[in-house]
Motif scaffolding. Structure first.
Motif, PDB file in Angstrom:
ATOM      1  N   ALA A 179     -11.663 -85.742 -16.230  1.00 24.38           N
ATOM      2  CA  ALA A 179     -12.025 -87.029 -15.633  1.00 24.38           C
ATOM      3  C   ALA A 179     -12.243 -88.087 -16.714  1.00 24.38           C
ATOM      4  O   ALA A 179     -11.861 -89.253 -16.546  1.00 24.38           O
ATOM      5  CB  ALA A 179     -13.281 -86.877 -14.782  1.00 24.38           C
ATOM      6  N   LEU A 180     -12.840 -87.689 -17.825  1.00 25.65           N
ATOM      7  CA  LEU A 180     -13.068 -88.612 -18.942  1.00 25.65           C
ATOM      8  C   LEU A 180     -11.737 -89.107 -19.505  1.00 25.65           C
ATOM      9  O   LEU A 180     -11.548 -90.316 -19.730  1.00 25.65           O
ATOM     10  CB  LEU A 180     -13.883 -87.906 -20.021  1.00 25.65           C
ATOM     11  N   ALA A 181     -10.801 -88.184 -19.720  1.00 29.17           N
ATOM     12  CA  ALA A 181      -9.487 -88.562 -20.252  1.00 29.17           C
ATOM     13  C   ALA A 181      -8.715 -89.423 -19.251  1.00 29.17           C
ATOM     14  O   ALA A 181      -8.045 -90.396 -19.629  1.00 29.17           O
ATOM     15  CB  ALA A 181      -8.694 -87.303 -20.601  1.00 29.17           C
ATOM     16  N   ALA A 182      -8.810 -89.077 -17.968  1.00 26.97           N
ATOM     17  CA  ALA A 182      -8.108 -89.850 -16.938  1.00 26.97           C
ATOM     18  C   ALA A 182      -8.674 -91.264 -16.839  1.00 26.97           C
ATOM     19  O   ALA A 182      -7.929 -92.228 -16.634  1.00 26.97           O
ATOM     20  CB  ALA A 182      -8.215 -89.131 -15.594  1.00 26.97           C
ATOM     21  N   ALA A 183      -9.994 -91.392 -16.987  1.00 23.83           N
ATOM     22  CA  ALA A 183     -10.612 -92.720 -16.950  1.00 23.83           C
ATOM     23  C   ALA A 183     -10.156 -93.562 -18.141  1.00 23.83           C
ATOM     24  O   ALA A 183      -9.880 -94.759 -17.999  1.00 23.83           O
ATOM     25  CB  ALA A 183     -12.130 -92.589 -16.938  1.00 23.83           C
ATOM     26  N   LYS A 184     -10.063 -92.940 -19.311  1.00 19.28           N
ATOM     27  CA  LYS A 184      -9.580 -93.662 -20.488  1.00 19.28           C
ATOM     28  C   LYS A 184      -8.147 -94.124 -20.285  1.00 19.28           C
ATOM     29  O   LYS A 184      -7.762 -95.231 -20.681  1.00 19.28           O
ATOM     30  CB  LYS A 184      -9.664 -92.744 -21.717  1.00 19.28           C
ATOM     31  N   GLN A 185      -7.349 -93.304 -19.644  1.00 20.41           N
ATOM     32  CA  GLN A 185      -5.955 -93.643 -19.406  1.00 20.41           C
ATOM     33  C   GLN A 185      -5.821 -94.850 -18.467  1.00 20.41           C
ATOM     34  O   GLN A 185      -4.826 -95.569 -18.521  1.00 20.41           O
ATOM     35  CB  GLN A 185      -5.223 -92.430 -18.800  1.00 20.41           C
ATOM     36  N   ARG A 186      -6.836 -95.095 -17.635  1.00 19.44           N
ATOM     37  CA  ARG A 186      -6.796 -96.236 -16.717  1.00 19.44           C
ATOM     38  C   ARG A 186      -7.114 -97.555 -17.420  1.00 19.44           C
ATOM     39  O   ARG A 186      -7.007 -98.618 -16.805  1.00 19.44           O
ATOM     40  CB  ARG A 186      -7.801 -96.021 -15.577  1.00 19.44           C
ATOM     41  N   GLY A 187      -7.528 -97.503 -18.677  1.00 21.73           N
ATOM     42  CA  GLY A 187      -7.771 -98.741 -19.408  1.00 21.73           C
ATOM     43  C   GLY A 187      -9.194 -98.843 -19.913  1.00 21.73           C
ATOM     44  O   GLY A 187     -10.113 -98.173 -19.416  1.00 21.73           O
ATOM     45  N   LEU A 188      -9.386 -99.721 -20.915  1.00 16.11           N
ATOM     46  CA  LEU A 188     -10.693 -99.870 -21.542  1.00 16.11           C
ATOM     47  C   LEU A 188     -11.744-100.364 -20.555  1.00 16.11           C
ATOM     48  O   LEU A 188     -12.865 -99.864 -20.521  1.00 16.11           O
ATOM     49  CB  LEU A 188     -10.591-100.836 -22.728  1.00 16.11           C
ATOM     50  N   GLY A 189     -11.397-101.355 -19.746  1.00 15.93           N
ATOM     51  CA  GLY A 189     -12.354-101.876 -18.779  1.00 15.93           C
ATOM     52  C   GLY A 189     -12.787-100.824 -17.779  1.00 15.93           C
ATOM     53  O   GLY A 189     -13.962-100.769 -17.386  1.00 15.93           O
TER      54      GLY A 189
ATOM     55  N   LEU B 182     -18.599 -95.495 -17.541  1.00 12.60           N
ATOM     56  CA  LEU B 182     -19.712 -95.015 -18.361  1.00 12.60           C
ATOM     57  C   LEU B 182     -20.969 -95.848 -18.121  1.00 12.60           C
ATOM     58  O   LEU B 182     -22.084 -95.309 -18.045  1.00 12.60           O
ATOM     59  CB  LEU B 182     -19.331 -95.068 -19.844  1.00 12.60           C
ATOM     60  N   CYS B 183     -20.793 -97.151 -17.959  1.00 11.39           N
ATOM     61  CA  CYS B 183     -21.942 -98.037 -17.777  1.00 11.39           C
ATOM     62  C   CYS B 183     -22.646 -97.803 -16.449  1.00 11.39           C
ATOM     63  O   CYS B 183     -23.851 -98.072 -16.333  1.00 11.39           O
ATOM     64  CB  CYS B 183     -21.497 -99.495 -17.886  1.00 11.39           C
ATOM     65  N   ILE B 184     -21.927 -97.310 -15.428  1.00 12.59           N
ATOM     66  CA  ILE B 184     -22.584 -96.982 -14.161  1.00 12.59           C
ATOM     67  C   ILE B 184     -23.687 -95.960 -14.417  1.00 12.59           C
ATOM     68  O   ILE B 184     -24.834 -96.119 -13.963  1.00 12.59           O
ATOM     69  CB  ILE B 184     -21.574 -96.421 -13.144  1.00 12.59           C
ATOM     70  N   VAL B 185     -23.340 -94.909 -15.141  1.00 15.21           N
ATOM     71  CA  VAL B 185     -24.302 -93.837 -15.411  1.00 15.21           C
ATOM     72  C   VAL B 185     -25.415 -94.330 -16.315  1.00 15.21           C
ATOM     73  O   VAL B 185     -26.597 -94.043 -16.092  1.00 15.21           O
ATOM     74  CB  VAL B 185     -23.586 -92.617 -16.028  1.00 15.21           C
ATOM     75  N   TRP B 186     -25.068 -95.090 -17.338  1.00 13.34           N
ATOM     76  CA  TRP B 186     -26.087 -95.588 -18.263  1.00 13.34           C
ATOM     77  C   TRP B 186     -27.030 -96.570 -17.564  1.00 13.34           C
ATOM     78  O   TRP B 186     -28.254 -96.505 -17.759  1.00 13.34           O
ATOM     79  CB  TRP B 186     -25.422 -96.256 -19.462  1.00 13.34           C
ATOM     80  N   ALA B 187     -26.482 -97.473 -16.754  1.00 14.00           N
ATOM     81  CA  ALA B 187     -27.323 -98.441 -16.044  1.00 14.00           C
ATOM     82  C   ALA B 187     -28.239 -97.731 -15.050  1.00 14.00           C
ATOM     83  O   ALA B 187     -29.420 -98.081 -14.913  1.00 14.00           O
ATOM     84  CB  ALA B 187     -26.452 -99.467 -15.317  1.00 14.00           C
TER      85      ALA B 187
ATOM     86  N   ASP C 178     -24.767 -84.633 -19.601  1.00 17.73           N
ATOM     87  CA  ASP C 178     -25.009 -83.909 -18.351  1.00 17.73           C
ATOM     88  C   ASP C 178     -24.822 -84.790 -17.116  1.00 17.73           C
ATOM     89  O   ASP C 178     -24.246 -84.356 -16.110  1.00 17.73           O
ATOM     90  CB  ASP C 178     -26.403 -83.261 -18.358  1.00 17.73           C
ATOM     91  N   ALA C 179     -25.276 -86.048 -17.172  1.00 16.83           N
ATOM     92  CA  ALA C 179     -25.149 -86.937 -16.012  1.00 16.83           C
ATOM     93  C   ALA C 179     -23.705 -87.382 -15.783  1.00 16.83           C
ATOM     94  O   ALA C 179     -23.316 -87.707 -14.653  1.00 16.83           O
ATOM     95  CB  ALA C 179     -26.051 -88.155 -16.187  1.00 16.83           C
ATOM     96  N   LEU C 180     -22.904 -87.401 -16.855  1.00 14.66           N
ATOM     97  CA  LEU C 180     -21.505 -87.834 -16.727  1.00 14.66           C
ATOM     98  C   LEU C 180     -20.627 -86.780 -16.059  1.00 14.66           C
ATOM     99  O   LEU C 180     -19.621 -87.115 -15.423  1.00 14.66           O
ATOM    100  CB  LEU C 180     -20.932 -88.153 -18.108  1.00 14.66           C
ATOM    101  N   LEU C 181     -20.991 -85.517 -16.188  1.00 19.42           N
ATOM    102  CA  LEU C 181     -20.101 -84.434 -15.746  1.00 19.42           C
ATOM    103  C   LEU C 181     -19.781 -84.478 -14.249  1.00 19.42           C
ATOM    104  O   LEU C 181     -18.631 -84.257 -13.868  1.00 19.42           O
ATOM    105  CB  LEU C 181     -20.690 -83.078 -16.146  1.00 19.42           C
TER     106      LEU C 181
ATOM    107  N   LEU D 129     -25.142 -88.139  -7.834  1.00 20.43           N
ATOM    108  CA  LEU D 129     -24.515 -87.019  -8.527  1.00 20.43           C
ATOM    109  C   LEU D 129     -24.900 -86.990 -10.005  1.00 20.43           C
ATOM    110  O   LEU D 129     -25.051 -85.915 -10.596  1.00 20.43           O
ATOM    111  CB  LEU D 129     -22.996 -87.102  -8.378  1.00 20.43           C
ATOM    112  N   SER D 130     -25.061 -88.148 -10.617  1.00 21.03           N
ATOM    113  CA  SER D 130     -25.471 -88.174 -12.028  1.00 21.03           C
ATOM    114  C   SER D 130     -26.856 -87.560 -12.197  1.00 21.03           C
ATOM    115  O   SER D 130     -27.109 -86.833 -13.166  1.00 21.03           O
ATOM    116  CB  SER D 130     -25.441 -89.604 -12.575  1.00 21.03           C
ATOM    117  N   VAL D 131     -27.736 -87.825 -11.238  1.00 17.80           N
ATOM    118  CA  VAL D 131     -29.066 -87.209 -11.266  1.00 17.80           C
ATOM    119  C   VAL D 131     -28.943 -85.696 -11.102  1.00 17.80           C
ATOM    120  O   VAL D 131     -29.642 -84.921 -11.774  1.00 17.80           O
ATOM    121  CB  VAL D 131     -29.966 -87.801 -10.166  1.00 17.80           C
ATOM    122  N   MET D 132     -28.028 -85.272 -10.217  1.00 24.13           N
ATOM    123  CA  MET D 132     -27.833 -83.841 -10.014  1.00 24.13           C
ATOM    124  C   MET D 132     -27.355 -83.161 -11.297  1.00 24.13           C
ATOM    125  O   MET D 132     -27.784 -82.056 -11.631  1.00 24.13           O
ATOM    126  CB  MET D 132     -26.831 -83.603  -8.884  1.00 24.13           C
TER     127      MET D 132
END
Length: 278
Positions: free
Chosen positions: A126-136, A142-147, A263-266, A228-231
């Motif tokens: 999922a991380l690699a696929a998200a990167k492939q969709r572009g920097l934005g 990533l900022c969703i989880v951090w925020a 852990d929250a990103l997974l 899900l990030s909390v989970m």
């Protein structure tokens, strides 16, 4: 401790930022593959493997990610992969959290190791696929989880009354979870407002999902991603508490281990990819 945390954070930024900024997926995929392999080693240690066994667990995760990369799944993984991952997180993670740390060691070790292998491998995909969709796209994901994490921390400290999972993570509260969801929604509003003012800004998770499904689905989806990030955070805390560990390892001085940071990103990243669609 603070100096260690700052130095480690600066080193991580120095490694990750150039890999994020280049269009080629190779540097980012390779760097994160190593990180997920290290997380696999940590998971093995948390679940009773030592020495060569833990190294084998890390190698299994890294090789699975490399095979998925070689097969082109970083760009072509179908949406069903993400929806299956989300479903498994909701069902399996819900079962683990409901039964608590005492029930975790009662699961056969092989089951716990396979679960970790799947969680980490799909998380990397999922991380690699998200990167492939572009920097934005990947930055907004990533900022969703951090925020959500930052908002949950301050919201929990300010308003926290009802404990979320006292036997696993006594500091977490339901008010913190709701604060995290509000923080993610505010991030979405601010990000899309910025995109409206400067259309040249790269597409984000928010613009992709809102254009595809509308704002109501986006807000509902963000709430689900935050939950899900909390989970993910709680599941790692459960595994550590079951063996009396404070951190997943000491690989990142001042921060604990790789698992402690991702852990929250997974579970959150596969959910983001499911919302965005193929």
């Amino acid at each position: 401790m603070l100096l260690q945390r700052v130095i480690t954070a600066l080193v991580l930024v120095a490694l990750l930022l150039p890999a994020l900024l280049v269009d080629n997926l190779l540097p980012f995929a390779a760097l994160t593959l190593v990180m997920l392999g290290a997380a696999g080693w940590e998971w093995g240690r948390l679940n009773g493997l030592a020495g060569p066994g833990a190294w084998a667990m890390g190698a299994a995760v890294a090789l699975t990610c490399a095979a998925a990369w070689w097969a082109g799944w970083a760009t072509t993984a179908p949406s069903v992969v993400w929806w299956l991952a989300v479903t498994c997180w909701i069902v399996g993670g819900g079962w683990a959290l409901r039964n608590g740390p005492a029930a975790w060691p009662q699961l056969p070790r092989a089951v716990r190791l396979v679960l970790g292998w799947l969680i980490l491998s799909i998380g990397w995909l999922a991380l690699a696929a998200a990167k492939q969709r572009g920097l934005g796209f990947i930055l907004s994901a990533l900022c969703i989880v951090w925020a959500a994490d930052i908002s949950a921390y301050f919201g929990g400290r300010t308003f926290g009354r009802r404990k979320l999972a006292p036997s696993i993570s006594p500091g977490k509260s339901w008010e913190g979870v709701w604060s995290g969801m509000v923080g993610a929604a505010l991030l979405a509003w601010g990000w899309t407002a910025l995109q409206s003012a400067w259309p040249a800004i790269a597409p984000s998770v928010f613009s992709v999902v809102a254009d595809r499904h509308g704002w109501i689905v986006l807000l509902m989806g963000l709430a689900a991603v935050c939950g899900l990030s909390v989970m993910g955070d709680l599941l790692e805390s459960l595994a550590k508490r079951a063996v009396g560990a404070k951190d997943s390892s000491g690989l990142l001085p001042g921060h604990g281990g790789v698992l402690d940071r991702i852990d929250a990103l997974l579970p959150a990243l596969p959910a983001v990819m499911a919302l965005a669609g193929s």
